[in-house]
Design a protein around this motif. Structure first.
Motif, PDB file in Angstrom:
ATOM      1  N   VAL A  12       0.876  -1.208   0.010  1.00  0.00           N
ATOM      2  CA  VAL A  12      -0.077   0.131  -0.021  1.00  0.00           C
ATOM      3  C   VAL A  12       0.894   1.059  -0.007  1.00  0.00           C
ATOM      4  O   VAL A  12       0.638   1.978  -0.629  1.00  0.00           O
ATOM      5  CB  VAL A  12      -0.967  -0.018   1.307  1.00  0.00           C
ATOM      6  CG1 VAL A  12      -1.605   1.285   1.492  1.00  0.00           C
ATOM      7  CG2 VAL A  12      -2.103  -1.061   1.108  1.00  0.00           C
ATOM      8  N   PHE A  13       1.631   1.385   0.757  1.00  0.00           N
ATOM      9  CA  PHE A  13       2.944   2.375   0.935  1.00  0.00           C
ATOM     10  C   PHE A  13       3.561   2.495  -0.455  1.00  0.00           C
ATOM     11  O   PHE A  13       3.575   3.761  -1.043  1.00  0.00           O
ATOM     12  CB  PHE A  13       3.875   2.075   1.906  1.00  0.00           C
ATOM     13  CG  PHE A  13       3.431   2.622   3.592  1.00  0.00           C
ATOM     14  CD1 PHE A  13       2.731   3.995   3.563  1.00  0.00           C
ATOM     15  CD2 PHE A  13       3.764   1.827   4.502  1.00  0.00           C
ATOM     16  CE1 PHE A  13       2.434   4.453   4.783  1.00  0.00           C
ATOM     17  CE2 PHE A  13       3.102   2.164   5.701  1.00  0.00           C
ATOM     18  CZ  PHE A  13       2.659   3.452   5.866  1.00  0.00           C
ATOM     19  N   GLY A  15       2.385   1.697  -3.364  1.00  0.00           N
ATOM     20  CA  GLY A  15       1.359   2.130  -4.211  1.00  0.00           C
ATOM     21  C   GLY A  15       1.110   3.603  -4.229  1.00  0.00           C
ATOM     22  O   GLY A  15       0.940   4.344  -4.981  1.00  0.00           O
ATOM     23  N   PHE A  16       0.880   3.936  -2.807  1.00  0.00           N
ATOM     24  CA  PHE A  16       0.579   5.619  -2.581  1.00  0.00           C
ATOM     25  C   PHE A  16       1.832   6.503  -3.112  1.00  0.00           C
ATOM     26  O   PHE A  16       1.850   7.494  -3.749  1.00  0.00           O
ATOM     27  CB  PHE A  16       0.555   5.686  -1.106  1.00  0.00           C
ATOM     28  CG  PHE A  16       0.190   7.134  -0.898  1.00  0.00           C
ATOM     29  CD1 PHE A  16      -0.832   7.759  -0.987  1.00  0.00           C
ATOM     30  CD2 PHE A  16       1.124   7.828   0.043  1.00  0.00           C
ATOM     31  CE1 PHE A  16      -1.272   8.978  -0.746  1.00  0.00           C
ATOM     32  CE2 PHE A  16       0.909   9.058   0.364  1.00  0.00           C
ATOM     33  CZ  PHE A  16      -0.553   9.657   0.152  1.00  0.00           C
ATOM     34  N   ILE A  17       3.036   5.908  -2.536  1.00  0.00           N
ATOM     35  CA  ILE A  17       4.229   6.632  -3.149  1.00  0.00           C
ATOM     36  C   ILE A  17       4.418   6.789  -4.590  1.00  0.00           C
ATOM     37  O   ILE A  17       4.608   8.000  -5.152  1.00  0.00           O
ATOM     38  CB  ILE A  17       5.587   6.121  -2.543  1.00  0.00           C
ATOM     39  CG1 ILE A  17       5.426   6.459  -0.807  1.00  0.00           C
ATOM     40  CG2 ILE A  17       6.696   6.870  -3.161  1.00  0.00           C
ATOM     41  CD1 ILE A  17       6.454   5.699  -0.123  1.00  0.00           C
ATOM     42  N   SER A  18       4.078   5.811  -5.333  1.00  0.00           N
ATOM     43  CA  SER A  18       4.043   5.552  -6.836  1.00  0.00           C
ATOM     44  C   SER A  18       2.900   6.613  -7.417  1.00  0.00           C
ATOM     45  O   SER A  18       3.307   7.318  -8.202  1.00  0.00           O
ATOM     46  CB  SER A  18       3.709   4.324  -7.211  1.00  0.00           C
ATOM     47  OG  SER A  18       4.782   3.453  -6.886  1.00  0.00           O
ATOM     48  N   PHE A  19       1.968   6.666  -6.715  1.00  0.00           N
ATOM     49  CA  PHE A  19       0.720   7.420  -7.024  1.00  0.00           C
ATOM     50  C   PHE A  19       1.224   9.153  -7.005  1.00  0.00           C
ATOM     51  O   PHE A  19       0.864   9.523  -7.974  1.00  0.00           O
ATOM     52  CB  PHE A  19      -0.482   7.197  -6.438  1.00  0.00           C
ATOM     53  CG  PHE A  19      -1.683   8.270  -6.524  1.00  0.00           C
ATOM     54  CD1 PHE A  19      -2.465   8.057  -7.534  1.00  0.00           C
ATOM     55  CD2 PHE A  19      -1.827   9.076  -5.569  1.00  0.00           C
ATOM     56  CE1 PHE A  19      -3.579   8.890  -7.794  1.00  0.00           C
ATOM     57  CE2 PHE A  19      -3.233   9.782  -5.680  1.00  0.00           C
ATOM     58  CZ  PHE A  19      -4.074   9.943  -6.728  1.00  0.00           C
ATOM     59  N   ILE A  20       1.731   9.501  -5.988  1.00  0.00           N
ATOM     60  CA  ILE A  20       2.112  10.796  -5.618  1.00  0.00           C
ATOM     61  C   ILE A  20       3.375  11.405  -6.580  1.00  0.00           C
ATOM     62  O   ILE A  20       3.288  12.250  -7.402  1.00  0.00           O
ATOM     63  CB  ILE A  20       2.608  10.960  -4.182  1.00  0.00           C
ATOM     64  CG1 ILE A  20       1.655  10.771  -3.200  1.00  0.00           C
ATOM     65  CG2 ILE A  20       3.356  12.472  -4.020  1.00  0.00           C
ATOM     66  CD1 ILE A  20       0.262  11.588  -3.316  1.00  0.00           C
ATOM     67  N   TYR A  22       3.826  10.059  -9.566  1.00  0.00           N
ATOM     68  CA  TYR A  22       3.437  10.307 -10.741  1.00  0.00           C
ATOM     69  C   TYR A  22       2.716  11.671 -10.897  1.00  0.00           C
ATOM     70  O   TYR A  22       3.252  12.305 -12.227  1.00  0.00           O
ATOM     71  CB  TYR A  22       2.041   9.153 -11.213  1.00  0.00           C
ATOM     72  CG  TYR A  22       1.405   9.511 -12.449  1.00  0.00           C
ATOM     73  CD1 TYR A  22       1.642   9.380 -13.760  1.00  0.00           C
ATOM     74  CD2 TYR A  22       0.049  10.119 -12.139  1.00  0.00           C
ATOM     75  CE1 TYR A  22       1.016   9.363 -14.806  1.00  0.00           C
ATOM     76  CE2 TYR A  22      -0.525  10.391 -13.319  1.00  0.00           C
ATOM     77  CZ  TYR A  22      -0.153  10.203 -14.788  1.00  0.00           C
ATOM     78  OH  TYR A  22      -0.842  10.554 -15.658  1.00  0.00           O
TER      79      TYR A  22
END
Length: 148
Positions: A12-13, A15-20, A22
């Protein structure tokens, strides 16, 4: 494969860091999202700030200061009538915080104590007006924000 709680939290971390990341990369590389400084020569303007403070004090000490009014013709700027309008020189700068392409500057050339800026030059929204003017070798500065 069985995923335990520790692995799920790490995923989850990530995925969240990848989202930010991007969105950070997208905002910095896409020309559609401009993030310029307020002015191009910010540091140069900062050095002249004391002159600006003195000019604002001079303007506030006037008995009658500049008035800015919206009319059906456009924006009417009225200079103090106790000053001889022929001796007034300077510039009127209109700054649009949301789009620097709409900014413009007008030299002050008075035939009476009023200057009218037509509606064609102004688009609805927030504007900042700065009037740098000189009368008998004394600098004056008028600043105001308005919504047109």
């Amino acid at each position: 494969m069985k995923i335990n709680w520790g692995t799920a939290i790490v995923l989850v971390f990530i995925g969240f860091i990848s989202f930010i990341m991007y969105f950070v990369v997208k905002m910095n590389t896409n020309d559609k999202y401009q993030h310029d400084l307020v002015t191009e020569e910010y540091y140069k303007e900062e050095l002249a700030f004391q002159k600006e403070i003195d000019a604002e004090k001079n303007a506030k000490a006037l008995k009658n200061n500049i008035r800015v009014e919206k009319t059906s013709d456009g924006l009417v700027i009225t200079f103090p009538e106790d000053k001889n309008y022929e001796d007034i020189t300077g510039t009127i700068s209109l700054y649009r915080p949301s789009n620097k392409k709409l900014d413009f500057e007008i030299p002050i050339k008075l035939s009476n104590s009023k200057v009218t800026i037509s509606n064609n030059n102004l688009i609805e929204g927030r504007w900042n007006i700065t009037i740098n003017w000189t009368y008998l070798d004394t600098l004056y500065l008028f600043k105001e924000s308005f919504t047109y």
